[in-house]
Enzyme design. Structure first.
Site, PDB file in Angstrom:
ATOM      1  CE  LYS A   1      -4.036  -1.795   2.352  1.00 39.72           C
ATOM      2  NZ  LYS A   1      -4.638  -1.865   3.670  1.00 39.72           N
TER       3      LYS A   1
ATOM      4  CG  HIS B   1      -0.737   7.200   4.349  1.00 42.17           C
ATOM      5  ND1 HIS B   1      -0.667   7.851   5.545  1.00 42.17           N
ATOM      6  CD2 HIS B   1      -1.290   5.981   4.604  1.00 42.17           C
ATOM      7  CE1 HIS B   1      -1.157   7.071   6.492  1.00 42.17           C
ATOM      8  NE2 HIS B   1      -1.528   5.932   5.957  1.00 42.17           N
TER       9      HIS B   1
ATOM     10  CG  HIS C   1       2.511   5.293   7.012  1.00 45.04           C
ATOM     11  ND1 HIS C   1       1.832   4.867   5.896  1.00 45.04           N
ATOM     12  CD2 HIS C   1       2.006   4.590   8.050  1.00 45.04           C
ATOM     13  CE1 HIS C   1       0.956   3.948   6.252  1.00 45.04           C
ATOM     14  NE2 HIS C   1       1.045   3.762   7.554  1.00 45.04           N
TER      15      HIS C   1
HETATM   16  N1  ARG Z   1       0.688  -0.235  10.146  1.00 43.25           N
HETATM   17  C1  ARG Z   1      -0.113   0.580  10.991  1.00 43.25           C
HETATM   18  C2  ARG Z   1      -0.814   1.645  10.169  1.00 43.25           C
HETATM   19  O1  ARG Z   1      -0.404   1.938   9.077  1.00 43.25           O
HETATM   20  C3  ARG Z   1       0.672   1.251  12.106  1.00 43.25           C
HETATM   21  C4  ARG Z   1       1.304   0.319  13.097  1.00 43.25           C
HETATM   22  C5  ARG Z   1       1.653   0.979  14.395  1.00 43.25           C
HETATM   23  N2  ARG Z   1       2.294   0.127  15.343  1.00 43.25           N
HETATM   24  C6  ARG Z   1       1.724  -0.829  16.052  1.00 43.25           C
HETATM   25  N3  ARG Z   1       2.434  -1.565  16.861  1.00 43.25           N
HETATM   26  N4  ARG Z   1       0.425  -1.065  15.972  1.00 43.25           N
HETATM   27  O2  ARG Z   1      -1.784   2.217  10.618  1.00 43.25           O
END
Ligand code: ARG
Length: 568
Positions: free
Chosen positions: A126, A129, A132
């Site tokens: 994906k 963005h 992030h």
């Molecule tokens: N991949 C997730 C997202 O894009 C964020 C992960 C954050 N870290 C965690 N341990 N949940 O929303």
């Protein structure tokens, strides 16, 4: 360096016979110069001592003995005792310290403490963005600052590389893979496949079934599914790394969600044993109604695990592997509920309280444009690599206008453009939504990254004009007692405390604001004082102060992840 708060607190403690740390905590820094540099409020003592606060203040004032060399004046105003630091002594302390160390403000206060920071964490296949990006920038700044204060820090990129969407991608690729050039343009092409297979799933239940099977097969280690999953992951990472390279991001661990696949059965077992795991419509959940939250789903009705279960397994793993004192999670505020639930359920895992108390969500706001949500004209998400490259191009254009003669324009434009984007992410309290506007973030005179860089560059050119940084032995601090110089010296003195405040609140904007204040204080000093002068003693002192400002601006900016150009 002398810790003035501590010196003052010690003396007050002797008079009042109460704990020094308590007193130290209540010492304030008055705004404006009239009320001194430090103030001790006596209001809270009134009840116990049965005296009016101003009387208590007078009483303490007459009894304490403070070295005039450190504190030159003490005044009582209302219920406050105001302390005035000896400016001359402060100036020589600060400049001496700058001359002795390359790493001004560095400390060991975090020694023996382990900090885990979970940040960035984009999702495989994906787009990476803008949210992030914010996580990457905020997490990265915290990482640098904790490290500078001596903590042992582990940065983790908890990649989103698991879940049913991978079953779908595998199915789509199996069917139409040869129609898409995923090696060339992985994220875009995989997104197209994902959209197409989702459509197919909607039209045909059987295809959806196939997708679910694929994910199950992937969990069970089927070689074909695993190979594809690895391919998607590698290709995505290659794309993500382009962004990390531009930003200069670093991670100690790339263990994403999939890493926890074999660690979840233990979690489910422990939760089952706790007696709190209950069945609800075929799913296994932890009811959190008494905590006023929706239930936390641990296992879906089809037997697959969830994002939350993986986070629970990660907590267990990180406690065992890193023995953390604090574990921070840097994500947008959309995940506040998720982390509240997970941290609550984590209390059932039987871990020592040290760990469950150390869990902390560090949420941040959305990135918006002046007219709403951030997106391109076609309504697609903005690609980060493109955004950063645009920042660099725009910076280059400005530099070309302002300084066409500049050497290595490319490199400078990169530092300025990327620095502008990073600073904008850190400029304000992180929970606030952020407005992304090109003209504002690249304004050399605004409260921006380029302004800090510009001020730094100015300090370099002053030093160049003066023929170099004078030896500290040539510096007479008596030339630095005016208000403009004093303001700068006080700010520089506060640098380490500023970094500590950042870690106490996990708020890098405290450092961003500080750097803006320091840059502004220098601009005022520069506008009011002639630096290059006939009077060599005066010049030496002012050039040295200039050097000190540059040193702190550079260290501070680097801690935020911003590189300093020497010229611009
Ligand atoms: N991949 C997730 C997202 O894009 C964020 C992960 C954050 N870290 C965690 N341990 N949940 O929303």
């Amino acid at each position: 360096m002398i810790n003035y708060k501590n010196v003052i607190a010690n003396e007050i403690a002797k008079v009042l016979k109460i704990d020094v740390t308590e007193i130290e905590k209540s010492i304030e820094k008055p705004k404006g110069v009239a009320n001194g540099d430090y103030a001790f409020p006596c209001f809270r003592l009134a009840k116990e001592l049965r005296k009016a606060p101003p009387m208590i203040a007078e009483d303490i004032k007459t009894k304490i003995e403070l070295d005039k060399k450190l504190i030159e004046n003490i005044e009582v105003v209302g219920g406050y005792i105001n302390f005035f630091v000896n400016k001359e002594n402060l100036a020589s302390e600060v400049l001496q310290n700058i001359s002795e160390t390359k790493e001004y403000g560095k400390s060991e206060i975090g020694k023996d403490k382990n900090i885990v920071i979970d940040y960035s964490a984009p999702n495989i296949a994906k787009p990476f963005h803008i949210g992030h990006l914010r996580s990457t920038v905020i997490g990265g700044a915290l990482y640098n600052i904790y490290k500078y204060l001596g903590y042992h820090v582990t940065g983790i990129n908890h990649l989103g590389d698991y879940g049913t969407q991978f079953g779908k991608l595998i199915e789509g690729y199996k069917r139409w893979g040869n129609e898409y050039n995923i090696d060339e343009n992985p994220i875009d092409e995989l997104t197209k496949i994902y959209i197409r297979i989702n459509q197919a799933c909607k039209e045909d239940e059987k295809i959806l079934e196939e997708c679910r099977n694929n994910f199950k097969k992937l969990e069970d280690g089927d070689p074909y599914c695993k190979e594809l999953w690895e391919k998607f992951k590698d290709l995505s990472l290659k794309e993500f790394k382009k962004v990390y390279d531009i930003l200069g991001s670093h991670f100690d661990s790339w263990n994403g969600e999939a890493f926890y696949s074999d660690k979840m059965p233990e979690i489910i077992q422990i939760l089952e044993k706790s007696g709190q795991l209950v069945e609800s419509e075929g799913a296994k959940i932890i009811d959190l109604e008494d905590k006023n939250m929706a239930p936390c789903i641990i296992e879906k009705s089809n037997g697959s695990t969830t994002y939350a279960t993986r986070d629970l397994a990660a907590i267990m793993y990180r406690a065992r592997t890193y023995d953390f004192d604090k574990a921070l999670y840097v994500t947008s505020y959309e995940q506040i509920l998720h982390f509240k639930q997970v941290f609550e359920v984590a209390k059932l895992l039987g871990l020592p309280e040290k760990y469950t108390n150390g869990l902390e969500h560090v949420p941040f706001g959305m990135v918006l444009t002046k007219d709403g949500k951030m997106s391109t004209r076609e309504g697609k998400v903005i690609k980060l690599e493109e955004l950063l490259n645009e920042a660099i191009q725009r910076a280059k254009k400005i530099i070309e206008e302002k300084n066409p003669e500049l050497e290595n324009k490319e490199e400078t434009a990169k530092k300025v453009g990327v620095g502008a984007v990073i600073f904008n992410d850190l400029a304000n309290s992180r929970v606030k939504d952020e407005i992304f506007d090109w003209d504002t973030i690249l304004n050399f005179q605004g409260e921006t990254g380029p302004y800090i860089q510009y001020t730094y560059v100015r300090t370099r050119s002053v030093i160049e004009k003066a023929g170099g940084v004078p030896d500290i032995k040539e510096v007479d601090v008596n030339y630095l007692l005016d208000d403009f110089s004093s303001r700068i010296i006080k700010l520089i003195y506060d640098f380490e405390e500023t970094l500590i405040q950042v870690t106490e609140k996990n708020e890098p904007s405290i450092l961003s604001r500080y750097l803006i204040d320091l840059a502004k204080a220098y601009s005022n000093f520069y506008n009011e004082n002639k630096i290059i002068s006939e009077d060599k003693n005066l010049q030496n002192a002012r050039v040295y102060l200039t050097y000190a400002v540059g040193t702190v601006l550079k260290i501070g900016a680097q801690l935020l992840g911003i590189e300093m150009p020497e010229k611009m």
